[in-house]
Design a protein around this motif. Structure first.
Motif, PDB file in Angstrom:
ATOM      1  N   ARG A  29       3.594   0.081   7.634  1.00  0.00           N
ATOM      2  CA  ARG A  29       3.530   1.420   8.234  1.00  0.00           C
ATOM      3  C   ARG A  29       2.678   2.267   7.304  1.00  0.00           C
ATOM      4  NH1 ARG A  29       8.668  -0.015   9.281  1.00  0.00           N
ATOM      5  NH2 ARG A  29       9.132  -0.228  11.498  1.00  0.00           N
ATOM      6  N   LEU A  30       1.540   2.663   7.812  1.00  0.00           N
ATOM      7  CA  LEU A  30       0.618   3.426   6.965  1.00  0.00           C
ATOM      8  C   LEU A  30       0.209   4.701   7.698  1.00  0.00           C
ATOM      9  CD1 LEU A  30      -1.623   0.421   5.830  1.00  0.00           C
ATOM     10  CD2 LEU A  30       0.236   1.479   4.553  1.00  0.00           C
ATOM     11  N   PRO A  31      -0.031   5.754   6.942  1.00  0.00           N
ATOM     12  CA  PRO A  31      -0.270   7.059   7.565  1.00  0.00           C
ATOM     13  C   PRO A  31      -1.705   7.267   8.028  1.00  0.00           C
ATOM     14  CG  PRO A  31      -0.240   7.289   5.197  1.00  0.00           C
ATOM     15  CD  PRO A  31       0.018   5.836   5.482  1.00  0.00           C
ATOM     16  N   PHE A  32      -2.348   6.209   8.520  1.00  0.00           N
ATOM     17  CA  PHE A  32      -3.705   6.352   9.050  1.00  0.00           C
ATOM     18  C   PHE A  32      -3.909   5.235  10.073  1.00  0.00           C
ATOM     19  CE2 PHE A  32      -3.686   4.309   4.853  1.00  0.00           C
ATOM     20  CZ  PHE A  32      -4.128   3.033   5.176  1.00  0.00           C
ATOM     21  N   PHE A  34       0.819  -1.212   0.000  1.00  0.00           N
ATOM     22  CA  PHE A  34       0.000   0.000   0.000  1.00  0.00           C
ATOM     23  C   PHE A  34       0.853   1.263   0.000  1.00  0.00           C
ATOM     24  CE2 PHE A  34      -3.966   2.287   1.354  1.00  0.00           C
ATOM     25  CZ  PHE A  34      -4.758   1.768   0.355  1.00  0.00           C
ATOM     26  N   GLN A  35       1.902   1.227  -0.805  1.00  0.00           N
ATOM     27  CA  GLN A  35       2.817   2.380  -0.865  1.00  0.00           C
ATOM     28  C   GLN A  35       2.676   3.136  -2.177  1.00  0.00           C
ATOM     29  OE1 GLN A  35       4.661   3.195   1.785  1.00  0.00           O
ATOM     30  NE2 GLN A  35       3.898   1.386   2.857  1.00  0.00           N
ATOM     31  N   VAL A  36       2.017   2.532  -3.166  1.00  0.00           N
ATOM     32  CA  VAL A  36       2.033   3.141  -4.495  1.00  0.00           C
ATOM     33  C   VAL A  36       0.757   3.953  -4.740  1.00  0.00           C
ATOM     34  CG1 VAL A  36       2.218   2.689  -6.980  1.00  0.00           C
ATOM     35  CG2 VAL A  36       3.519   1.293  -5.365  1.00  0.00           C
ATOM     36  N   ALA A  37       0.955   5.239  -4.966  1.00  0.00           N
ATOM     37  CA  ALA A  37      -0.168   6.123  -5.322  1.00  0.00           C
ATOM     38  C   ALA A  37      -0.453   5.958  -6.816  1.00  0.00           C
ATOM     39  CB  ALA A  37       0.220   7.563  -5.008  1.00  0.00           C
ATOM     40  N   PRO A  38      -1.646   6.193  -7.298  1.00  0.00           N
ATOM     41  CA  PRO A  38      -2.787   6.747  -6.553  1.00  0.00           C
ATOM     42  C   PRO A  38      -3.598   5.709  -5.776  1.00  0.00           C
ATOM     43  CG  PRO A  38      -3.350   6.553  -8.872  1.00  0.00           C
ATOM     44  CD  PRO A  38      -1.926   6.094  -8.741  1.00  0.00           C
ATOM     45  N   PHE A  39      -3.275   4.401  -5.935  1.00  0.00           N
ATOM     46  CA  PHE A  39      -4.087   3.385  -5.250  1.00  0.00           C
ATOM     47  C   PHE A  39      -4.141   3.652  -3.739  1.00  0.00           C
ATOM     48  CE2 PHE A  39      -4.854  -0.980  -3.633  1.00  0.00           C
ATOM     49  CZ  PHE A  39      -6.012  -1.264  -4.342  1.00  0.00           C
ATOM     50  N   SER A  40      -2.966   3.957  -3.165  1.00  0.00           N
ATOM     51  CA  SER A  40      -2.895   4.150  -1.715  1.00  0.00           C
ATOM     52  C   SER A  40      -3.672   5.387  -1.249  1.00  0.00           C
ATOM     53  CB  SER A  40      -1.435   4.261  -1.280  1.00  0.00           C
ATOM     54  OG  SER A  40      -0.843   5.362  -1.925  1.00  0.00           O
ATOM     55  N   MET A  41      -3.975   6.290  -2.175  1.00  0.00           N
ATOM     56  CA  MET A  41      -4.722   7.495  -1.804  1.00  0.00           C
ATOM     57  C   MET A  41      -6.207   7.211  -1.631  1.00  0.00           C
ATOM     58  SD  MET A  41      -2.314   9.969  -2.495  1.00  0.00           S
ATOM     59  CE  MET A  41      -3.003  11.446  -3.240  1.00  0.00           C
ATOM     60  N   LEU A  42      -6.648   6.044  -2.087  1.00  0.00           N
ATOM     61  CA  LEU A  42      -8.089   5.760  -2.045  1.00  0.00           C
ATOM     62  C   LEU A  42      -8.664   5.861  -0.639  1.00  0.00           C
ATOM     63  CD1 LEU A  42      -8.435   2.790  -4.563  1.00  0.00           C
ATOM     64  CD2 LEU A  42      -9.438   5.081  -4.788  1.00  0.00           C
ATOM     65  N   VAL A  43      -7.876   5.490   0.366  1.00  0.00           N
ATOM     66  CA  VAL A  43      -8.419   5.546   1.741  1.00  0.00           C
ATOM     67  C   VAL A  43      -8.810   6.952   2.161  1.00  0.00           C
ATOM     68  CG1 VAL A  43      -7.372   3.466   2.710  1.00  0.00           C
ATOM     69  CG2 VAL A  43      -6.106   5.607   2.724  1.00  0.00           C
ATOM     70  N   ASN A  44      -8.284   7.948   1.473  1.00  0.00           N
ATOM     71  CA  ASN A  44      -8.687   9.323   1.794  1.00  0.00           C
ATOM     72  C   ASN A  44     -10.180   9.548   1.586  1.00  0.00           C
ATOM     73  OD1 ASN A  44      -6.004   9.763   2.215  1.00  0.00           O
ATOM     74  ND2 ASN A  44      -5.638  10.807   0.278  1.00  0.00           N
ATOM     75  N   TYR A  45     -10.820   8.666   0.834  1.00  0.00           N
ATOM     76  CA  TYR A  45     -12.253   8.811   0.568  1.00  0.00           C
ATOM     77  C   TYR A  45     -13.110   8.008   1.541  1.00  0.00           C
ATOM     78  CZ  TYR A  45     -10.498  10.967  -3.646  1.00  0.00           C
ATOM     79  OH  TYR A  45      -9.830  11.790  -4.517  1.00  0.00           O
ATOM     80  N   ALA A  46     -12.464   7.384   2.512  1.00  0.00           N
ATOM     81  CA  ALA A  46     -13.223   6.605   3.500  1.00  0.00           C
ATOM     82  C   ALA A  46     -13.958   7.543   4.455  1.00  0.00           C
ATOM     83  CB  ALA A  46     -12.272   5.700   4.270  1.00  0.00           C
ATOM     84  N   GLN A  47     -15.084   7.057   4.975  1.00  0.00           N
ATOM     85  CA  GLN A  47     -15.797   7.788   6.026  1.00  0.00           C
ATOM     86  C   GLN A  47     -14.917   7.800   7.286  1.00  0.00           C
ATOM     87  OE1 GLN A  47     -18.826   9.072   5.444  1.00  0.00           O
ATOM     88  NE2 GLN A  47     -18.998   8.131   3.420  1.00  0.00           N
ATOM     89  N   PRO A  48     -15.076   8.834   8.121  1.00  0.00           N
ATOM     90  CA  PRO A  48     -14.203   8.929   9.297  1.00  0.00           C
ATOM     91  C   PRO A  48     -14.308   7.726  10.249  1.00  0.00           C
ATOM     92  CG  PRO A  48     -15.692  10.840   9.139  1.00  0.00           C
ATOM     93  CD  PRO A  48     -15.969   9.975   7.956  1.00  0.00           C
ATOM     94  N   ASN A  49     -15.476   7.098  10.328  1.00  0.00           N
ATOM     95  CA  ASN A  49     -15.629   5.988  11.278  1.00  0.00           C
ATOM     96  C   ASN A  49     -15.411   4.607  10.645  1.00  0.00           C
ATOM     97  OD1 ASN A  49     -17.851   6.291   9.724  1.00  0.00           O
ATOM     98  ND2 ASN A  49     -19.366   6.000  11.360  1.00  0.00           N
ATOM     99  N   THR A  50     -14.983   4.566   9.409  1.00  0.00           N
ATOM    100  CA  THR A  50     -14.763   3.283   8.737  1.00  0.00           C
ATOM    101  C   THR A  50     -13.544   2.582   9.327  1.00  0.00           C
ATOM    102  OG1 THR A  50     -15.782   3.980   6.683  1.00  0.00           O
ATOM    103  CG2 THR A  50     -14.155   2.226   6.515  1.00  0.00           C
TER     104      THR A  50
END
Ligand SMILES: [Zn+2]
Length: 228
Positions: free
Chosen positions: A209-212, A182-198
């Protein structure tokens, strides 16, 4: 310990985000590991680039034909369980171009980087099957060069895949990342569209190591899915 089975049972919409690791047990090499597709190549990303296809179509064809087609590969337990779960209540968004999620019967699949087994002529856009492509990369009728319908380095992602992936992530109350660091963008950016409580879960043999915020299941994915 985190109970994945219970989390899946409770979820209303499960979105899987998958990468090459999911297909390794089916005999398809991943890209970056020691025995992966890129091993022994100086500049593997160039081989799979738009520039290489344009400037050296015979090199591109030689590499793709020799290294990427595994038409006899069969889905494994990860594909099968993901298919069952996503058909009931979810979506699979995959970086893989091998078509194995669909082969496992999954109906809600977004192939983020396209599919190797769809072939078209760059000149007239007629479609071909992969068997024809493995015979020749030329369209005899017009001299056009055939290519797989995958996203090459330097190419834009298809807009439909982006919008489908973004809505699958936005709809999810459980996201399961599997077979990818999960290091390669844009795939890894998809989580930015998750709901806050997901809730986000990652299954991988190496700790990620992931930034969320996420639950790490450090294990062999085949065993994890076998147990579901
Ligand atoms: Zn053509």
């Amino acid at each position: 310990m985190f109970d994945l089975k219970q989390a899946i049972e409770k979820a209303n919409h499960v979105t899987f985000l998958t990468g090459a690791g999911v297909s390794v047990p089916s005999g398809i090499p991943d890209y970056r590991s020691k025995n992966g597709l890129y091993a022994g190549h100086q500049n593997p990303e160039y081989l799979l680039s738009q520039d290489n296809l344009r400037d050296h179509p015979e090199d591109f064809y030689k590499f793709v034909k020799a290294s990427m087609y595994y038409p006899d590969a069969k889905p494994n337990v990860i594909h099968e369980k993901m298919a069952a779960i996503s058909n009931e209540k979810g979506t699979i968004v995959t970086q893989n171009v091998d078509g194995l999620h669909a082969k496992a019967g999954a109906k809600h699949v977004v192939e983020f980087h396209g599919n190797l087994y769809r072939i078209y002529c760059q000149k007239c856009h007629q479609t071909f099957n992969y068997q024809q492509y493995l015979q020749s990369d030329r369209h005899e009728k017009d001299g056009g060069i055939l290519r797989p319908d995958i996203v090459l380095y330097g190419e834009a992602l298809p807009e439909q895949a982006i919008s489908q992936a973004v809505s699958a992530v936005g709809e999810a109350d459980l996201i399961i990342i599997c077979g990818t660091s999960f290091q390669v963008a844009p795939f890894s950016m998809l989580v930015n569209y998750a709901q806050p409580n997901t809730q986000i879960v990652a299954i991988n043999e190496q700790r990620l190591r992931l930034p969320f915020k996420f639950e790490m299941i450090q294990a062999d994915a085949q065993q994890v899915f076998q147990a579901l």
